[in-house]
Enzyme design. Structure first.
Site, short mmCIF file in Angstrom:
data_model
loop_
_atom_site.label_atom_id
_atom_site.label_comp_id
_atom_site.label_asym_id
_atom_site.label_seq_id
_atom_site.Cartn_x
_atom_site.Cartn_y
_atom_site.Cartn_z
N LYS A 207 -46.74 -32.69 -17.55
CA LYS A 207 -48.00 -32.44 -17.07
C LYS A 207 -48.60 -33.28 -16.24
CE LYS A 207 -46.53 -28.97 -19.77
NZ LYS A 207 -46.84 -29.11 -21.32
N TYR B 131 -49.35 -27.41 -29.40
CA TYR B 131 -48.17 -26.94 -28.66
C TYR B 131 -47.55 -26.14 -29.57
CZ TYR B 131 -44.80 -26.33 -25.17
OH TYR B 131 -43.87 -26.02 -24.40
N ARG C 2 -26.16 -42.01 -21.00
CA ARG C 2 -26.81 -41.52 -22.05
C ARG C 2 -27.36 -42.47 -22.95
NH1 ARG C 2 -24.77 -40.43 -26.57
NH2 ARG C 2 -22.61 -40.22 -26.00
N ASP D 139 -49.83 -36.43 -30.02
CA ASP D 139 -49.48 -35.71 -28.68
C ASP D 139 -50.49 -35.97 -27.77
OD1 ASP D 139 -48.97 -34.15 -26.43
OD2 ASP D 139 -47.83 -32.80 -27.66
C1 LIG Z 1 -46.31 -28.81 -22.50
C2 LIG Z 1 -46.47 -29.34 -23.53
C3 LIG Z 1 -45.44 -29.81 -24.62
C4 LIG Z 1 -43.98 -29.54 -24.09
O1 LIG Z 1 -43.54 -30.46 -23.09
P1 LIG Z 1 -42.48 -30.01 -22.12
O2 LIG Z 1 -42.25 -30.95 -21.35
O3 LIG Z 1 -42.72 -28.81 -21.71
O4 LIG Z 1 -41.13 -30.08 -23.01
C5 LIG Z 1 -45.78 -30.70 -25.51
N1 LIG Z 1 -47.07 -30.98 -25.92
C6 LIG Z 1 -48.19 -30.41 -25.33
C7 LIG Z 1 -49.67 -30.66 -25.68
C8 LIG Z 1 -48.00 -29.77 -23.94
O5 LIG Z 1 -48.80 -29.38 -23.24
#
Ligand SMILES: *Cc1c(COP(=O)(O)O)cnc(C)c1O
Length: 413
Positions: free
Chosen positions: A233, A120, A67, A208
């Site tokens: 993604k 998001y 962890r 992000d």
């Molecule tokens: C999908 C997404 C997230 C969240 O990520 P997960 O891997 O689903 O927890 C955060 N920011 C953006 C821009 C996203 O498209």
């Protein structure tokens, strides 16, 4: 462990000129080239490591417990850091959301957090929960309106007022959360301008970078302090893993986020880390094709009689097109679409597509679309009829044929 925070990717030391990102995605995170060594890193399945109680009895990098740290994370952590231009490894998390929560926790209790009005949606929910729990003041801004963002960062000492910001706007910000382009409205923030205003008041800037990926946008080079990714993604790219990452070059922020990972415990599994590294190998190719497809579809959709509006940062009439062209190395592969006939027609379209997948998520090889307001948490200022369209790498003629027939069918109700 601590010495990892200072090491660079070892293979880079043999190269004097920086490699192209298209090469880095292929070459980074390989095992050392010794005869008989595998060309891909192994997956190590062990929750714990042989202990050494006396300090120094094992090397400074010895692993203790999975962890806290495990070698299966390292190749991907180093590859993502290299792509983002950070000189310490990335920090993998079990999801993008776990990464987001760990970084939001950098906001001090009673502090001020600036967030986009559109982002998001779960990140905004997490910010709200932080506000309720820790007395944090949230200022929501139109992230494309740089003057409003700067005013919200400065607080009432700022010269420009606080249009567009919630809250009493008294004190300067502690943390500025950017997403650019935003999910799902595709607003583009001026990362350099926002970062210099934030640094003037000592605030930390987080971006992000999920939509753009480091191939198209490198926020640390633009002045941001921290980058977060939903690796789920584009980076992994095949809609088969959930994973997140945090990247920063700042030693103090790195240590604090890493500590949040240890105590929060939202860690990545070794198989997910391995699969995401395999996915990353084709990121440049996937992004190139998906982006080409997106640009082509954006142009065609604009001419379609069933379409009310199309938004894509690559279109000259996108409000931040010039900024996006300056700040990014490409416009990405997400666009939005509003269908004539309102939410009902948009919903019908998602039922009429045969090749396109009606599903949430984005950034995979397969093209997907979704009416965002089907989520109760989505911002009410996102139009009811807005479809977020994640363009994949299929043949664009097939994508268009399917979209065209579904658009026509959406009007039949
Ligand atoms: C999908 C997404 C997230 C969240 O990520 P997960 O891997 O689903 O927890 C955060 N920011 C953006 C821009 C996203 O498209």
């Amino acid at each position: 462990m601590e010495s990892r925070d200072a090491t660079r990717v070892p293979w880079l030391d043999v190269s004097n000129s920086p490699l192209s990102p298209a090469t880095t995605v292929v070459a980074a995170g390989r095992p050392a080239r010794t005869p008989g060594a595998p060309v891909n890193p192994p997956v190590v399945l062990s929750s714990t490591y042989v202990g050494a109680e006396r300090p120094g009895a094992a090397g400074p990098e010895h692993l203790v417990y999975a962890r806290i740290d495990t070698e299966t994370w390292h190749p991907l952590e180093e590859a993502i850091a290299e792509l983002e231009g950070a000189d310490r490894p990335g920090l993998l998390f079990g999801s993008g959301q776990a990464a987001i929560s760990a970084v939001l926790d950098l906001t001090p209790p009673g502090g001020v957090l600036v967030v986009p009005r559109h982002a998001y949606h779960e990140a905004l929910v997490a910010a709200r929960q932080l506000a309720e729990r820790c007395g944090v003041e949230i200022r929501r801004v139109d992230i494309a309106d740089t003057a409003a963002v700067v005013a919200a960062i400065r607080g009432s000492d700022g010269a420009d007022g606080t249009d567009g910001a919630d809250g009493d706007a008294g004190r300067p910000a502690d943390l500025v959360w950017l997403e650019t382009p935003t999910n799902p409205m595709l607003e583009v923030a001026d990362v350099a301008a926002v970062s210099s205003a934030a640094h003037a008041v000592g605030a930390v800037v987080v971006v992000d970078n999920t939509f753009a990926t480091p191939l198209l946008q490198r926020p640390l080079e633009l002045g941001a302090d921290v980058v977060v990714h939903s690796v789920t993604k584009y980076l992994a790219g095949h809609s088969d893993v959930v994973l997140g990452a945090v990247v920063t070059g700042d030693a103090d922020l790195w240590a604090r986020v890493r500590q949040r990972r240890v105590t929060g415990g939202g860690i990545a599994g070794p198989f997910e880390a391995w699969l995401a590294l395999r996915g990353l190998r084709t990121l440049a190719l996937r992004m190139e094709r998906a982006q080409q497809n997106a640009a082509e579809l954006a142009g065609r959709l604009r001419e379609h009689p069933a379409v009310l509006a199309v938004s894509y940062p690559g279109l000259p009439d996108h409000p931040q097109h010039d900024l996006a062209a300056r700040q990014m190395d490409g416009f990405g592969a997400i666009l939005t679409l509003r269908v004539r006939g309102g939410a009902e027609a948009a919903r019908r379209l998602t039922e009429e597509v045969r090749l396109w997948l009606p599903a949430t998520s984005l950034g995979g090889v397969e093209s997907m679309l979704e009416r965002r307001r089907r989520w109760p948490n989505e911002a009410p200022s996102v139009p009811e009829d807005l479809l977020r369209v994640s363009v994949g790498i299929e043949d664009v003629r097939d994508l268009w044929a399917d979209l065209d027939q579904a658009l026509v069918a959406s009007q039949a109700g």
